[in-house]
Design a protein around this motif. Structure first.
Motif, PDB file in Angstrom:
ATOM      1  N   UNK A   1       1.742  -1.372   4.459  1.00 13.55           N
ATOM      2  CA  UNK A   1       2.684  -2.108   3.621  1.00 13.55           C
ATOM      3  C   UNK A   1       3.768  -2.817   4.430  1.00 13.55           C
ATOM      4  N   UNK A   2       3.700  -2.724   5.758  1.00 13.14           N
ATOM      5  CA  UNK A   2       4.753  -3.324   6.585  1.00 13.14           C
ATOM      6  C   UNK A   2       4.883  -4.819   6.319  1.00 13.14           C
ATOM      7  N   UNK A   3       3.777  -5.541   6.314  1.00 19.03           N
ATOM      8  CA  UNK A   3       3.832  -6.992   6.121  1.00 19.03           C
ATOM      9  C   UNK A   3       4.396  -7.354   4.755  1.00 19.03           C
ATOM     10  N   UNK A   4       3.966  -6.661   3.715  1.00 25.50           N
ATOM     11  CA  UNK A   4       4.434  -6.998   2.368  1.00 25.50           C
ATOM     12  C   UNK A   4       5.911  -6.659   2.196  1.00 25.50           C
ATOM     13  N   UNK A   5       6.357  -5.538   2.777  1.00 24.60           N
ATOM     14  CA  UNK A   5       7.779  -5.194   2.685  1.00 24.60           C
ATOM     15  C   UNK A   5       8.615  -6.179   3.493  1.00 24.60           C
TER      16      UNK A   5
END
Length: 318
Positions: free
Chosen positions: A247-251
């Protein structure tokens, strides 16, 4: 100093295009170029607003690192001041009750990381802990582009001021000969060609060509140094987030769309996202954390540290 609507518009315009002429800004804002020049001089002298020209680490292939240093309270400001004088530090702040110094450092990819990041640190027994985290992706802030904090201009005005990058342009290769030009722009990114020629010793035609080449290719960009408190933002807080890897990219993308966030990047280390939030006050920061930030899918842990003092914000130390 009282900041009014026109002051905010001029500052926002400079964040969009720091080298835009007074006449160009005035035409967009519907005021005279003399009015823009007068407002900018007042903002510089009384509010500390300063445009700086900086090398773009992304275009130049530099690595960006965040240093977190823990020191005794009576030594933190001295250590932070020593870091601020280093040309490779981009910003230096004191946080966490005066015991932690956080700094950004640009390192050429071919450089000796250990020597630049660790061996050049101030040597003092009052420095008790050091950690370094490499920035692996930028989402907002600095060379990536302006954040959403400014709302003084309309979308049409922003579009009119946004500089066009020549099609097919490539990053110009900075050399040692560019050092006096970079140094001059790091003090004042709005210096005219005649002033830059005097500071570099180059012919004005050479300065004009080189400045247009470097800014046009994206190797140089402008940013604006401001005192957030004068614009009504009294709570600057650094954030370190632990986010589920998937979820790093989306966050990170979500953070770039939050008007409270002025910087966000993915990093190495025990936390994997770093950000800086600027809010009206601490109650507003509380609402941001509890009502928006903590609800993002994938955020598992949030560490925060209020900024007590910006020792170095942008460019060369005043």
């Amino acid at each position: 100093m009282e900041i009014d609507k026109l002051d905010r518009q001029v500052t926002h315009a400079l964040r969009i295009n720091g080298r835009a002429g007074y006449r160009e800004i005035g035409a967009v804002l519907g005021v005279s170029d003399q009015t823009v020049a007068r407002r900018y001089r007042r903002l510089r002298e009384e509010a500390g607003v300063r445009v700086v020209g900086l090398p773009n680490p992304i275009e130049l292939g530099y690595e960006t690192w965040t240093l977190r240093l823990r020191a005794a309270p009576d030594a933190a400001l001295q250590i932070a001041s020593a870091l601020a004088r280093r040309p490779d530090t981009t910003w230096v702040s004191v946080t966490s009750g005066g015991t932690e110094i956080v700094s950004g450092v640009h390192v050429p990819a071919s450089a000796d990381r250990e020597a630049l990041l660790l061996q050049k640190l101030p040597r003092t027994p009052r420095l008790v802990a050091v950690s370094a985290h490499c920035v692996i992706h930028n989402y907002v802030g600095g060379a990536v582009g302006p954040d959403l904090r400014d709302d003084a201009l309309t979308g049409e005005q922003i579009a009119a001021l946004t500089p066009e990058r020549p099609t097919g342009s490539r990053a110009a290769h900075l050399t040692g000969a560019d050092a006096p030009l970079i140094e001059a722009l790091s003090w004042d990114g709005r210096l005219g060609y005649t002033e830059l020629a005097a500071k570099t010793g180059w012919p004005e035609s050479t300065v004009r060509r080189r400045v247009q080449e470097l800014f046009g290719s994206g190797s140089l960009y402008t940013d604006v140094e401001v005192d957030p408190e004068l614009f009504g933002f009294r709570a600057a807080v650094m954030l370190w987030l632990s986010v589920a890897p998937s979820r790093v990219a989306s966050v990170g993308t979500a953070l770039s769309e939050h008007e409270e966030i002025v910087f966000a990047a993915a990093t190495t280390g025990p936390t994997n996202l770093q950000a800086t939030a600027i809010c009206r006050d601490m109650p507003a920061f509380y609402r941001y954390v509890t009502e928006r930030l903590s609800l993002l899918d994938g955020v598992e842990r949030i560490e925060s540290a209020p900024v007590l003092k910006h020792v170095k914000q942008l460019g060369s130390v005043r």
